[in-house]
Design an enzyme around this catalytic site. Structure first.
Site, PDB file in Angstrom:
ATOM      1  N   CYS A  93      -3.514 -15.622  12.391  1.00 13.60           N
ATOM      2  CA  CYS A  93      -2.822 -15.033  11.236  1.00 13.60           C
ATOM      3  C   CYS A  93      -1.507 -14.426  11.700  1.00 13.60           C
ATOM      4  O   CYS A  93      -1.211 -14.347  12.889  1.00 13.60           O
ATOM      5  CB  CYS A  93      -3.686 -13.980  10.553  1.00 13.60           C
ATOM      6  SG  CYS A  93      -3.828 -12.441  11.483  1.00 13.60           S
ATOM      7  N   CYS A 118      -1.645 -11.663  14.268  1.00 16.42           N
ATOM      8  CA  CYS A 118      -1.805 -12.081  15.669  1.00 16.42           C
ATOM      9  C   CYS A 118      -0.439 -12.366  16.296  1.00 16.42           C
ATOM     10  O   CYS A 118      -0.188 -12.028  17.451  1.00 16.42           O
ATOM     11  CB  CYS A 118      -2.671 -13.337  15.762  1.00 16.42           C
ATOM     12  SG  CYS A 118      -4.370 -13.125  15.214  1.00 16.42           S
ATOM     13  N   ASP A 132      37.566 -26.052   5.839  1.00 17.23           N
ATOM     14  CA  ASP A 132      38.651 -26.795   6.453  1.00 17.23           C
ATOM     15  C   ASP A 132      38.995 -27.948   5.505  1.00 17.23           C
ATOM     16  O   ASP A 132      38.159 -28.352   4.686  1.00 17.23           O
ATOM     17  CB  ASP A 132      38.183 -27.329   7.813  1.00 17.23           C
ATOM     18  CG  ASP A 132      39.201 -28.251   8.440  1.00 17.23           C
ATOM     19  OD1 ASP A 132      40.372 -27.864   8.524  1.00 17.23           O
ATOM     20  OD2 ASP A 132      38.813 -29.372   8.832  1.00 17.23           O
TER      21      ASP A 132
END
Length: 813
Positions: A97, A100, A514
């Site tokens: 999970c 953890c 650009d």
């Protein structure tokens, strides 16, 4: 030999194998290591609580840990960063999970010598960077193992096997829980029917016994992963989701044991089993949701062959991709995939580049042109020279970028983690407060109970508060949405180097573009040419000068000259590139006479003392020898498809669009008016572009910039989010945060759209999880929710977050 007792596990052992340290005795290095870990983390009070009881000594997972420091292991799995640190990808075994992940990252970040540690929530893959002078990899592995997890080097084949093994183990635990819970429910029907119709105490005790038999394997086998997670969380002073689940189950199970062995009241073995079952099923469905989200990455990784055919001294042989070096010649037959980047040396043919660019039309390529890994040779046999190693090839770089982006976290996730840190403590405090209020103040909201089951009611209400609270939904809110967002972006040819740029794109207020190669196609076409002196020798010098440049203007003029004349290139000297203006060089003939060559715009000529009037709204290229203009060229660059749509979409979303270009003001004005850009700056060099970006940021703007040339790299590096077009130079891509593989402005528009949608759903998920807890926790405290329903509600809240995140895939209406 006499027996002595270990100061950690308290087991007796033979004195001959004793590890003596000051006044301490240890039976093995494992016990000695755990003892010091607990002491260093301030958890040595554990031994006071342990008393005279014994515990099992630590399990040695792999005693050959020194192999992680071997030269052969380093060559195979470890790389060196630009800063000189060591880097490796590890699989952390035992993670189930988000909590953890948080625990492992916290332990690693607190370890001296580790520079960074980021764990991918989707596949448990950790990218760890460390200072080899401070800590060894073997010590990092030991650190991970000390908190109950295992780690090994990432290898695609072994990782898949381990993942399949872990998934199978998870599935078996879930099915045991489901089977046992179904039987408990059948017994529960009899128990609750008997509650209303009357049931002998003896029969009821048998029902309780049956529930105990079925609930026990669910709690201690299926629920083991939650107990394990809670244990290691407590060892590191973290109260995680596993602790909430475990504490709710344990208290309910122990209370039910008292009932089973003669205490008065109702047992709740069914609730203990159901809590485990519902949470397990919810997490399993969560895993499936995550799996579907990373399918794009799996498909990309699975497209490359494992080896290629090389030609060496006229002999064909197959080599694994990792063994192929720059300079090797690879033979590619029709229908085969390019496995490593290179340049065609023999043959020509069509290539399907849809896996990279999304464009379905094959691209014809001939000798001297580049081929990219992941593309397919459609119709002929070609040979090409390898220009990059497999590690640096296009497709592998894409996979690495995707994995890194999945592993990284947006800023909003760090905020969510800060909230969830104190969540468990708050819930436990509320649960205790609930028990006190119910038990000591006799809270009665219409429930019919007497003094004999007063404790039972207070206890069950308190347990419901623990079980219904869902930090998991809060922890899932950001990573699952980011994961799906990154996956959707990748499907549209957009590679985000880090997930945090999703948030930046969603909150951006300024877009800088650009002109050449970004707004326009970058494929200039000569529409008007004036050759003032058609001396072939002078045209050869013009051809020689433009042949030294890769600028789009020079390329287009060169293409025109090749079509109109038969020219040859001469050797030039003192070649100098003048940014945003052109090129100057010298040519020395056989008689020793030196000619000064100039090629570029009108500013270059003025700078070198040439007063030449030339008025045009097109891009201009002028060529002069010894201050005399020899030729003039006018060029136009077509606007890219979807340019107007991109600008319009940006304006609708309150994003200011600015165009920066080194071209003249008339050309810039023409392009800006065509696409709807209101603000532009022309005749600007790369340094000035970068300063312009810096000034915007000083004004508090969040600046996104897109460019494609080396001259854009400085400005890109200064922006909040740098976007490189697919045809960009390697330098531009290296400083960029997002890469558009297909070079399309429609993709740039999608980058904004998907980012905004992803960020919107992240905020929705956080709101859903907070609202859920704000509503359900008070209901549980008031006694309106039993533990069984609380467990179901908790799982559904996590699934709701996952389901809501999946809506990111839906296109905006």
């Amino acid at each position: 030999m006499s027996k002595v007792k270990c100061d950690h596990c308290h087991l007796e052992f033979d004195e001959s194998v004793m590890i003596k340290e000051n006044d301490l005795n240890f039976c093995c290095k494992g016990c000695q290591g755990v003892y010091h870990l607990l002491k260093d983390d301030g958890l040595d009070s554990f031994y006071d609580k342990l008393g005279n009881k014994t515990i099992s000594p630590p399990l040695e997972i792999d005693d050959d840990v020194d192999r992680f420091d071997s030269k052969s292991f380093e060559e195979m799995f470890i790389s060196t960063t630009d800063d000189g640190f060591k880097q490796i990808d590890l699989i952390i075994e035992g993670i189930h999970c988000a909590a953890c992940v948080w625990l492992n990252e916290r332990i690693l970040y607190d370890t001296e010598g580790i520079v960074s540690a980021d764990i991918n929530f989707t596949n448990n893959k950790a990218k760890i960077i460390w200072d080899e002078d401070v800590i060894k990899l073997s010590e990092i592995i030991k650190r991970i193992r000390s908190i109950g997890y295992n780690a090994y080097a990432y290898d695609s084949s072994s990782a898949d096997k381990e993942a399949a093994k872990a998934k199978r183990d998870y599935f078996i635990r879930m099915m045991v829980a489901v089977f046992a819970s179904v039987n408990i429910m059948m017994l529960g029907v009899a128990k609750y029917t008997g509650f209303f119709t009357g049931m002998d105490d003896e029969i009821k005790s048998y029902v309780h016994l049956g529930e105990f038999i079925f609930a026990t394997p669910v709690v201690f086998y299926s629920g083991w992963i939650f107990f394990r997670g809670a244990y290691y969380g407590l060892r590191n002073r973290i109260l995680n989701m596993d602790f909430l689940v475990s504490s709710g189950v344990v208290f309910t199970y122990i209370y039910s044991l008292f009932i089973l062995f003669g205490a008065k009241g109702e047992s709740y073995f069914d609730s203990a089993a159901m809590i485990i079952t519902f949470v397990l099923v919810g997490k399993y469905l969560e895993v499936i949701g995550k799996k579907s989200a990373v399918d794009t990455l799996d498909k990309i990784k699975g497209t490359l062959p494992l080896e290629a055919t090389i030609i060496e001294n006229g002999i064909k042989k197959s080599l694994p991709l990792n063994s192929i070096k720059v300079g090797h010649i690879i033979e590619l037959r029709a229908g085969e995939k390019v496995c490593i980047d290179g340049i065609i040396t023999n043959g020509e043919g069509s290539f399907d580049e849809s896996s990279l660019t999304g464009e379905s039309i094959p691209v014809y390529k001939k000798q001297g042109q580049k081929v990219f890994s992941g593309t397919i040779n459609s119709d002929s046999v070609i040979r090409y020279e390898v220009t990059k190693t497999y590690k640096d090839s296009t497709l592998n770089s894409i996979v690495t970028l995707l994995e890194d982006s999945l592993r990284s976290k947006p800023k909003i996730e760090y905020k969510a983690n800060e909230i969830s840190k104190s969540f468990s403590i708050t819930i436990l405090s509320l649960s205790l407060l609930t028990f006190i209020v119910w038990y000591f103040f006799g809270l009665d909201l219409g429930f019919d109970y007497d003094g004999t089951n007063h404790f039972e009611k207070s206890f069950i209400v308190a347990i419901s508060v623990i079980v219904i609270a869902c930090p998991c939904a809060l922890a899932l809110a950001t990573p699952i949405a980011s994961l799906i967002g990154i996956s959707e972006l990748a499907k549209n040819g957009l590679l985000f180097k880090e997930a945090k740029y999703i948030e930046s794109m969603a909150k951006a207020d300024t877009l800088v573009l650009d002109k050449t190669g970004t707004i326009t196609k970058g494929e200039l076409k000569v529409v008007k040419a004036r050759i003032l002196d058609d001396n072939i020798h002078k045209l050869n010098l013009l051809y020689s000068l433009i042949d030294t440049s890769n600028h789009p203007v020079s390329k287009s003029v060169k293409k025109y000259l090749q079509k109109e004349y038969d020219l040859i290139s001469k050797d030039l000297s003192s070649i100098k590139n003048i940014e945003a203006k052109g090129i100057k060089a010298n040519y020395k003939n056989v008689e020793g006479k030196v000619f000064q060559l100039l090629g570029g715009n009108i500013d270059l000529l003025k700078e070198n003392g040439i007063n030449y009037k030339f008025d045009s709204s097109n891009t201009v290229y002028l060529f002069a020898i010894n201050k005399r203009v020899i030729a003039t060229f006018e060029l136009i660059d077509e606007i890219k498809e979807n340019a107007k749509e991109l600008i319009s979409d940006a304006n609708k979303n309150a994003i200011k669009v600015i165009m920066l270009t080194g071209d003249n003001k008339k050309v810039a004005s023409r392009v800006a008016s065509k696409v709807g850009i209101k603000e532009f700056v022309a005749g600007i060099n790369p340094i000035e572009k970068a300063k312009y970006i810096e000034n915007l940021k000083k004004e508090g703007k969040t600046v996104i910039m897109a460019g494609d040339g080396i001259n854009d790299s400085i400005a890109l590096a200064k922006s909040d989010v740098a976007i490189a077009m697919g045809n960009s130079s390697d330098i531009t891509i290296s400083v960029s945060d997002i890469v558009l593989l297909n070079n399309s402005l429609e993709s740039l528009q999608k980058a904004f759209s998907i980012s905004r949608r992803t960020y919107k759903f992240i905020k929705q998920n956080l709101l859903l999880s907070l609202v859920y807890n704000a509503i359900t926790i008070p209901l549980a405290m008031l006694g309106y929710v039993i533990p069984l329903v609380a467990a179901l509600s908790m799982s559904l809240s996590s699934l709701l977050v996952v389901a809501n995140s999946m809506r990111i895939k839906q296109k905006d209406k």
